[in-house]
Design a protein around this motif. Structure first.
Motif, PDB file in Angstrom:
ATOM      1  N   ARG A  60     -25.376 -31.521  14.137  1.00 30.08           N
ATOM      2  CA  ARG A  60     -25.477 -32.837  14.762  1.00 30.08           C
ATOM      3  C   ARG A  60     -26.940 -33.266  14.864  1.00 30.08           C
ATOM      4  O   ARG A  60     -27.286 -34.410  14.530  1.00 30.08           O
ATOM      5  CB  ARG A  60     -24.845 -32.829  16.144  1.00 30.08           C
ATOM      6  CG  ARG A  60     -24.830 -34.211  16.790  1.00 30.08           C
ATOM      7  CD  ARG A  60     -24.635 -34.165  18.292  1.00 30.08           C
ATOM      8  NE  ARG A  60     -23.477 -33.403  18.674  1.00 30.08           N
ATOM      9  CZ  ARG A  60     -23.489 -32.347  19.499  1.00 30.08           C
ATOM     10  NH1 ARG A  60     -24.649 -31.932  19.994  1.00 30.08           N
ATOM     11  NH2 ARG A  60     -22.383 -31.715  19.813  1.00 30.08           N
ATOM     12  N   ASP A  61     -27.819 -32.372  15.321  1.00 32.82           N
ATOM     13  CA  ASP A  61     -29.239 -32.706  15.477  1.00 32.82           C
ATOM     14  C   ASP A  61     -29.873 -33.046  14.134  1.00 32.82           C
ATOM     15  O   ASP A  61     -30.667 -33.994  14.029  1.00 32.82           O
ATOM     16  CB  ASP A  61     -29.985 -31.534  16.128  1.00 32.82           C
ATOM     17  CG  ASP A  61     -29.590 -31.319  17.580  1.00 32.82           C
ATOM     18  OD1 ASP A  61     -28.980 -32.232  18.173  1.00 32.82           O
ATOM     19  OD2 ASP A  61     -29.868 -30.226  18.121  1.00 32.82           O
ATOM     20  N   LYS A  62     -29.510 -32.267  13.104  1.00 35.57           N
ATOM     21  CA  LYS A  62     -30.072 -32.533  11.781  1.00 35.57           C
ATOM     22  C   LYS A  62     -29.567 -33.875  11.252  1.00 35.57           C
ATOM     23  O   LYS A  62     -30.318 -34.636  10.630  1.00 35.57           O
ATOM     24  CB  LYS A  62     -29.685 -31.415  10.821  1.00 35.57           C
ATOM     25  CG  LYS A  62     -30.196 -31.600   9.390  1.00 35.57           C
ATOM     26  CD  LYS A  62     -31.722 -31.554   9.312  1.00 35.57           C
ATOM     27  CE  LYS A  62     -32.261 -30.156   9.541  1.00 35.57           C
ATOM     28  NZ  LYS A  62     -33.708 -30.076   9.303  1.00 35.57           N
ATOM     29  N   GLN A  85     -23.976 -28.000  16.973  1.00 35.78           N
ATOM     30  CA  GLN A  85     -25.124 -28.690  17.577  1.00 35.78           C
ATOM     31  C   GLN A  85     -26.273 -28.817  16.581  1.00 35.78           C
ATOM     32  O   GLN A  85     -26.916 -29.874  16.481  1.00 35.78           O
ATOM     33  CB  GLN A  85     -25.598 -27.921  18.810  1.00 35.78           C
ATOM     34  CG  GLN A  85     -26.810 -28.537  19.519  1.00 35.78           C
ATOM     35  CD  GLN A  85     -26.484 -29.870  20.169  1.00 35.78           C
ATOM     36  OE1 GLN A  85     -25.508 -29.968  20.920  1.00 35.78           O
ATOM     37  NE2 GLN A  85     -27.262 -30.904  19.875  1.00 35.78           N
ATOM     38  N   ARG A  86     -26.527 -27.754  15.813  1.00 31.24           N
ATOM     39  CA  ARG A  86     -27.591 -27.803  14.803  1.00 31.24           C
ATOM     40  C   ARG A  86     -27.310 -28.897  13.772  1.00 31.24           C
ATOM     41  O   ARG A  86     -28.200 -29.659  13.386  1.00 31.24           O
ATOM     42  CB  ARG A  86     -27.705 -26.449  14.088  1.00 31.24           C
ATOM     43  CG  ARG A  86     -28.438 -25.366  14.861  1.00 31.24           C
ATOM     44  CD  ARG A  86     -28.474 -24.090  14.042  1.00 31.24           C
ATOM     45  NE  ARG A  86     -29.219 -23.034  14.694  1.00 31.24           N
ATOM     46  CZ  ARG A  86     -30.524 -22.811  14.554  1.00 31.24           C
ATOM     47  NH1 ARG A  86     -31.221 -23.616  13.766  1.00 31.24           N
ATOM     48  NH2 ARG A  86     -31.121 -21.832  15.180  1.00 31.24           N
TER      49      ARG A  86
END
Length: 438
Positions: A59-61, A56-57
């Motif tokens: 993907r967000d970045k 998730q980290r």
């Protein structure tokens, strides 16, 4: 509103005319292209991270980096999308021209549409320039640099990026223009008459993206790019032995045209496929995920990742930089050669080619060094992971077959490997490996 990179990847089709063409051309570089159409799966495959929070980290970045206008990701995608839209228009015009040539009652069409060979030649040189421009955007190179691009093309291109360029040679070069297409294009770009290029739909659409203050300098840029890449294209043809009839034999299997209508097939593919956009999105996603992973690890104070010594444009594997005793090591499976009880580490690369040394692809696992290795084909099988956890094996069309636990694999159909599986290369179990998960 423009789509996010996550949406673009997740919406890539699983099965359409584009994927059929890319799969059909697998014989040029067996196993190089895997149709990853899930952004999270791509994260897991590239980074070898499986923790949902870390995925998730990343993907967000990646979303944030893609949206940042000072980065070149969105610009590269736009180039890939634009050239395919122009390609479709050119394909329509070329198809109309061919119909006008073949059917007397519709002869008026070839009086109002550009000559098909000319359209397809311009399409080829525009795509080469788009690839160079996208490469520079992805790697933060401010000015288009054909020489640096060709160096990367020879040394770093693999996966979707390599398949995109190979498809360009096959579908936009050999198929419509014939085995001497490089000479034909060379003569065309060297001619003094620039009006045909200036009036071309694709050039009109892409003209603003090409460097240069006027048409003369922009067309000179197109010519320079083709001449820079020409040598690599000839090397690809020489190394792979691919011919016009090979391309038609594989692609024509699902397109109903007569054997003598290769020009129709090429124009039809221009109109109906978007392989540049499809594989371009995959290439941009690979770069983006790699860069997002580096940024996330830096944010978390974890060991940084090494950047390649040459700016990347293909799917090049990532390597961790040792940072003391805290460097994280990913758990990877291994292969054990049964006859000699030798451990063969599985290299950390997108596709592990198993076979004997040859001039077509790099053989990461060379079985010719072991007893009875003569039964192994030069390009025997490919091994890879799509998510960092599941590993797949595919026989690329070997002479003597590949067997898993005694069962012969169907060529070109992947199988999921399990811990302890026995892999036999050729009959009679003379060259055997055990797939071992630590």
């Amino acid at each position: 509103m423009a789509k996010s990179i996550v949406t673009l990847v997740d919406q890539l089709p699983e099965d359409n005319i584009t994927t059929k063409v890319l799969n059909a051309l697998d014989f040029v570089f067996p196993g190089e292209w895997v149709n990853v159409n899930s952004f999270d799966d791509a994260i897991r495959s590239i980074t070898k991270e499986s923790d949902p929070a870390m995925v998730q980290r990343i993907r967000d970045k990646a979303i944030a980096l893609y949206d940042d206008k000072k980065n070149g990701y969105r610009g590269a995608v736009s180039l890939y999308q634009t050239v395919d839209k122009a390609d479709a228009a050119l394909g329509t015009a070329a198809l109309a021209n061919k119909i006008g040539e073949k059917i007397g009652l519709l002869g008026f069409l070839n009086k109002i549409t550009p000559k098909a060979d000319t359209s397809q030649t311009i399409d080829l040189i525009l795509k080469i320039s788009v690839e160079i421009l996208a490469y520079c955007k992805l790697n933060g190179i401010p000015n288009a640099n054909p020489k640096l691009f060709v160096q990367a093309l020879r040394e770093n291109y693999q996966g979707a990026a390599l398949v995109r360029m190979a498809t360009l040679v096959c579908v936009d070069g050999l198929l419509p223009l014939g085995p001497d297409f490089l000479e034909k294009v060379h003569e065309f770009v060297g001619s003094s008459n620039q009006s045909e290029i200036q009036q071309n739909t694709g050039y009109t659409v892409l003209g603003s993206a090409l460097p240069g203050e006027d048409n003369k300098s922009k067309i000179s840029f197109l010519s320079e790019n083709f001449e820079a890449v020409r040598g690599w294209m000839q090397e690809l043809i020489n190394k792979t032995g691919v011919t016009q009839s090979d391309v038609f034999g594989h692609v024509g299997s699902f397109i109903q045209f007569a054997d003598d209508n290769l020009d129709f097939v090429a124009a039809f593919l221009d109109q109906t496929t978007n392989y540049f956009e499809h594989t371009g999105i995959q290439t941009v996603a690979t770069h983006l995920i790699r860069d997002a992973y580096i940024a996330v690890k830096e944010d978390l104070g974890m060991p940084a990742l090494a950047a390649a010594t040459i700016p990347l444009a293909g799917e090049t594997r990532m390597q961790e930089v040792p940072a003391g005793a805290t460097t994280m090591q990913s758990i990877r499976p291994q292969l054990r050669h049964v006859q000699t009880d030798t451990i063969l580490p599985i290299p950390d690369t997108s596709i592990v080619h198993i076979g004997k040394p040859n001039d077509r692809v790099t053989t990461e696992i060379d079985l010719s060094r072991y007893p009875d290795g003569d039964v192994v084909s030069r390009m025997h099988a490919n091994l890879w992971t799509e998510n960092g956890q599941d590993y797949f094996l595919l026989d690329v069309g070997s002479s003597n077959g590949t067997f898993v636990n005694g069962k012969m694999l169907t060529p070109k159909q992947k199988i999921t490997l399990k811990n302890g599986d026995r892999l036999d290369f050729g009959r009679d179990q003379k060259v055997s490996l055990i797939f071992e998960m630590p």
